[in-house]
Write a protein that holds these residues in place. Sequence first.
Motif, PDB file in Angstrom:
ATOM      1  N   UNK A   1       0.892  -1.328  -0.028  1.00 48.15           N
ATOM      2  CA  UNK A   1       0.088   0.115   0.064  1.00 48.15           C
ATOM      3  C   UNK A   1       0.720   1.322   0.109  1.00 48.15           C
ATOM      4  N   UNK A   2       0.365   2.347  -0.656  1.00 50.03           N
ATOM      5  CA  UNK A   2       1.012   3.739  -0.622  1.00 50.03           C
ATOM      6  C   UNK A   2       0.890   4.278   1.141  1.00 50.03           C
ATOM      7  N   UNK A   3       1.736   5.148   1.309  1.00 47.38           N
ATOM      8  CA  UNK A   3       2.017   5.613   2.702  1.00 47.38           C
ATOM      9  C   UNK A   3       0.655   6.403   3.441  1.00 47.38           C
ATOM     10  N   UNK A   4      -0.339   6.679   2.426  1.00 45.94           N
ATOM     11  CA  UNK A   4      -1.687   7.579   2.589  1.00 45.94           C
ATOM     12  C   UNK A   4      -2.767   6.633   2.796  1.00 45.94           C
ATOM     13  N   UNK A   5      -2.784   5.185   2.406  1.00 43.65           N
ATOM     14  CA  UNK A   5      -3.803   4.607   2.370  1.00 43.65           C
ATOM     15  C   UNK A   5      -4.714   4.722   1.259  1.00 43.65           C
ATOM     16  N   UNK A   6      -4.312   5.132   0.035  1.00 46.65           N
ATOM     17  CA  UNK A   6      -5.178   5.665  -1.238  1.00 46.65           C
ATOM     18  C   UNK A   6      -5.348   4.217  -1.945  1.00 46.65           C
ATOM     19  N   UNK A   7      -4.527   3.402  -1.897  1.00 46.55           N
ATOM     20  CA  UNK A   7      -4.394   2.405  -2.807  1.00 46.55           C
ATOM     21  C   UNK A   7      -2.935   1.479  -3.033  1.00 46.55           C
ATOM     22  N   UNK A   8      -2.764   0.963  -3.758  1.00 49.10           N
ATOM     23  CA  UNK A   8      -1.600   0.139  -4.164  1.00 49.10           C
ATOM     24  C   UNK A   8      -0.638   0.415  -4.723  1.00 49.10           C
ATOM     25  N   UNK A   9       0.687   0.126  -4.782  1.00 51.15           N
ATOM     26  CA  UNK A   9       1.646   0.720  -5.806  1.00 51.15           C
ATOM     27  C   UNK A   9       1.826  -0.102  -6.942  1.00 51.15           C
ATOM     28  N   UNK A  10       2.141   0.189  -7.871  1.00 52.73           N
ATOM     29  CA  UNK A  10       2.240  -0.547  -9.157  1.00 52.73           C
ATOM     30  C   UNK A  10       3.541   0.122  -9.974  1.00 52.73           C
ATOM     31  N   UNK A  11       4.295  -0.697 -10.900  1.00 52.04           N
ATOM     32  CA  UNK A  11       5.278  -0.045 -11.712  1.00 52.04           C
ATOM     33  C   UNK A  11       4.699   0.515 -13.071  1.00 52.04           C
ATOM     34  N   UNK A  12       5.476   0.984 -14.007  1.00 50.33           N
ATOM     35  CA  UNK A  12       4.892   1.663 -15.267  1.00 50.33           C
ATOM     36  C   UNK A  12       4.147   0.526 -16.051  1.00 50.33           C
ATOM     37  N   UNK A  13       4.341  -0.880 -15.770  1.00 47.70           N
ATOM     38  CA  UNK A  13       3.759  -1.765 -16.802  1.00 47.70           C
ATOM     39  C   UNK A  13       2.691  -2.516 -15.941  1.00 47.70           C
ATOM     40  N   UNK A  14       2.218  -1.968 -14.779  1.00 51.41           N
ATOM     41  CA  UNK A  14       1.219  -2.185 -13.967  1.00 51.41           C
ATOM     42  C   UNK A  14       1.412  -3.547 -13.121  1.00 51.41           C
ATOM     43  N   UNK A  15       2.683  -3.989 -13.058  1.00 51.55           N
ATOM     44  CA  UNK A  15       2.858  -4.717 -12.091  1.00 51.55           C
ATOM     45  C   UNK A  15       2.798  -4.364 -10.450  1.00 51.55           C
ATOM     46  N   UNK A  16       1.991  -5.023  -9.836  1.00 49.25           N
ATOM     47  CA  UNK A  16       2.097  -4.658  -8.329  1.00 49.25           C
ATOM     48  C   UNK A  16       3.475  -4.688  -7.625  1.00 49.25           C
ATOM     49  N   UNK A  17       3.900  -3.905  -6.672  1.00 49.15           N
ATOM     50  CA  UNK A  17       5.232  -3.691  -6.134  1.00 49.15           C
ATOM     51  C   UNK A  17       4.790  -4.575  -4.805  1.00 49.15           C
ATOM     52  N   UNK A  18       5.952  -5.466  -4.506  1.00 52.71           N
ATOM     53  CA  UNK A  18       5.704  -6.325  -3.386  1.00 52.71           C
ATOM     54  C   UNK A  18       6.248  -5.484  -2.306  1.00 52.71           C
ATOM     55  N   UNK A  19       6.286  -6.004  -1.038  1.00 54.22           N
ATOM     56  CA  UNK A  19       6.681  -5.259   0.096  1.00 54.22           C
ATOM     57  C   UNK A  19       8.333  -4.764   0.073  1.00 54.22           C
ATOM     58  N   UNK A  20       9.041  -5.146  -0.797  1.00 54.23           N
ATOM     59  CA  UNK A  20      10.447  -4.646  -0.951  1.00 54.23           C
ATOM     60  C   UNK A  20      10.491  -3.611  -2.023  1.00 54.23           C
ATOM     61  N   UNK A  21       9.208  -3.552  -2.615  1.00 48.95           N
ATOM     62  CA  UNK A  21       9.120  -2.419  -3.838  1.00 48.95           C
ATOM     63  C   UNK A  21       9.823  -3.161  -5.116  1.00 48.95           C
ATOM     64  N   UNK A  22       9.610  -4.430  -5.225  1.00 50.11           N
ATOM     65  CA  UNK A  22      10.034  -5.183  -6.309  1.00 50.11           C
ATOM     66  C   UNK A  22       8.868  -5.519  -7.174  1.00 50.11           C
ATOM     67  N   UNK A  23       8.891  -5.112  -8.405  1.00 48.10           N
ATOM     68  CA  UNK A  23       7.729  -5.582  -9.229  1.00 48.10           C
ATOM     69  C   UNK A  23       7.267  -7.312  -9.243  1.00 48.10           C
ATOM     70  N   UNK A  24       6.043  -7.457  -9.210  1.00 44.49           N
ATOM     71  CA  UNK A  24       5.760  -8.955  -9.109  1.00 44.49           C
ATOM     72  C   UNK A  24       5.565  -9.401 -10.662  1.00 44.49           C
ATOM     73  N   UNK A  25       6.473 -10.087 -11.031  1.00 45.33           N
ATOM     74  CA  UNK A  25       6.498 -10.567 -12.512  1.00 45.33           C
ATOM     75  C   UNK A  25       5.206 -11.251 -12.880  1.00 45.33           C
ATOM     76  N   UNK A  26       4.606 -10.902 -13.881  1.00 41.94           N
ATOM     77  CA  UNK A  26       3.407 -12.012 -14.196  1.00 41.94           C
ATOM     78  C   UNK A  26       2.042 -11.716 -13.428  1.00 41.94           C
ATOM     79  N   UNK A  27       2.159 -10.688 -12.813  1.00 45.58           N
ATOM     80  CA  UNK A  27       0.854 -10.210 -11.809  1.00 45.58           C
ATOM     81  C   UNK A  27       0.934  -8.760 -12.418  1.00 45.58           C
ATOM     82  N   UNK A  28      -0.596  -8.291 -12.655  1.00 47.36           N
ATOM     83  CA  UNK A  28      -0.972  -7.130 -13.245  1.00 47.36           C
ATOM     84  C   UNK A  28      -2.329  -6.461 -12.325  1.00 47.36           C
ATOM     85  N   UNK A  29      -2.271  -5.429 -12.209  1.00 46.76           N
ATOM     86  CA  UNK A  29      -3.491  -4.652 -11.655  1.00 46.76           C
ATOM     87  C   UNK A  29      -4.066  -3.474 -12.368  1.00 46.76           C
TER      88      UNK A  29
END
Length: 477
Positions: A404-432
Amino acid sequence: MDWGAEDAIAIAGTGFSGVAVGLQLMRALPAGATLCVLGREPQPGRGVAYGTACDSHLLNVPAGRLGWDPQDEGGFARWLVAAGHEVQPADFVPRCWMADYLQAQWDQGLAAARARGLRVQTGLSGLRSLRRLHHGWRLETDDGRTGQAAQVLLATGHLPPHAPSLGPGSDWQAPGFWPDPWQRPADWTPAPDADVLLVGSGLTAVDLIIELRDRGHRGRIHLVSRRGQLPQPHRVAEACPRPGLQPVARLGADLHPRAALAEVRAWVREAEAEGLDWRDVMASLRAGTPRLWQRLSLRDRQQFLRHLQPWWDTHRHRMAPALWQRLQDDRTAGGLLSWTGRLAGVQPAEDGAGWRVSVQPRGGGVAQTLQVQAVVNCTGPSGRLRDARDPLLAGLRDRGLLSADALGLGLLVDAEHHPLDCCGVPVEDLYYVGPMLKAQHWEAIAIPELRVHAQQAAASILDRRAVLRDEAWAAAA
């Protein structure tokens, strides 16, 4: 496995975002590919937004700007005319018509895809859990069936609203209290002459007011919100906002909410001098809003949310002119009352008929006591991932695959719409794709923005599919 395939693509969610991504993929995937569509609604496109049965729930964007495809903005309006509706592109039409349109587009796209050899598996229930395999994902549906896919798109829509505090000794489990207005029984209506309290005064509250009045409710409806503001109306007969006055680039590099607000107010004065109005200024900001949001520091975003968001929301997320007029008429007749403040306490009424609610005015003063039969939380959908109770999102969050983002507005993704995991790494083959993109784009909850994100996510999925195919061929060789 009961369904899917090692190289399949799975879409979890059949609201607007899931339908838009699915239609993009059905156009582009080659014959022989497998697409699996999972959803809790029996028909695509009929989630919370468009699944309403109330004909007076109107879209808050003119029909001429709501085609699902970014390259065909007018597609919805043309479909309405072809379906026998006498509408103009500037009209604000019932939301259920959008559901009919999405259903028709889906049926057409599905038939065309299957005719050219695409394997599209539908009729699957909602996705309950998602587990990483050595290659791809293992998926389990709500009814216990399991499947496999190489890539998974999450299009799960809004989270339920966060229920505000009712004060000491009270909770939302009491009879007559509804923490989620969209989880009420479909035929729920309070006694015809009873007073009702709605917590919040945005578009969700507008929906409920209109629905209650359409069902013949005559009692007073009280709105309690911290600012006491209703959404502003669109202009009548507005097909498209006229060109805005200033490009976003005019806002300097040293951007702060206070300075930006002063600039916007100056633009509004310029607009009025040229015969335009503040809606044109809002239109000029819309395309650049994500860039503006991303330029703000965390502290500046917090200040915006604390001090400016209520005004932004009421001017940006406007209602159809006809609904605005109905609410004004209701106010004039004394049936709709607004209170600026917060709930300070709730107790059973002395006569046993409902509840005595204490409202503490903003800024202090003597609390106002109201007696109501029902209290409905109309604060709007939540984006707070930490509060998610859906087993799919909660499971992915708890395993560190969503952050989640620091303000509780949603979740974090990269430019290709991969969610970022708890370490900030894009989760390959998963999209949002969905409204929780608001965390990074702010402007990401309406069709004009979501259809672009859907197109971008579909392109990312197809690019990755080509890579996976090449890797499989290389391994086989």
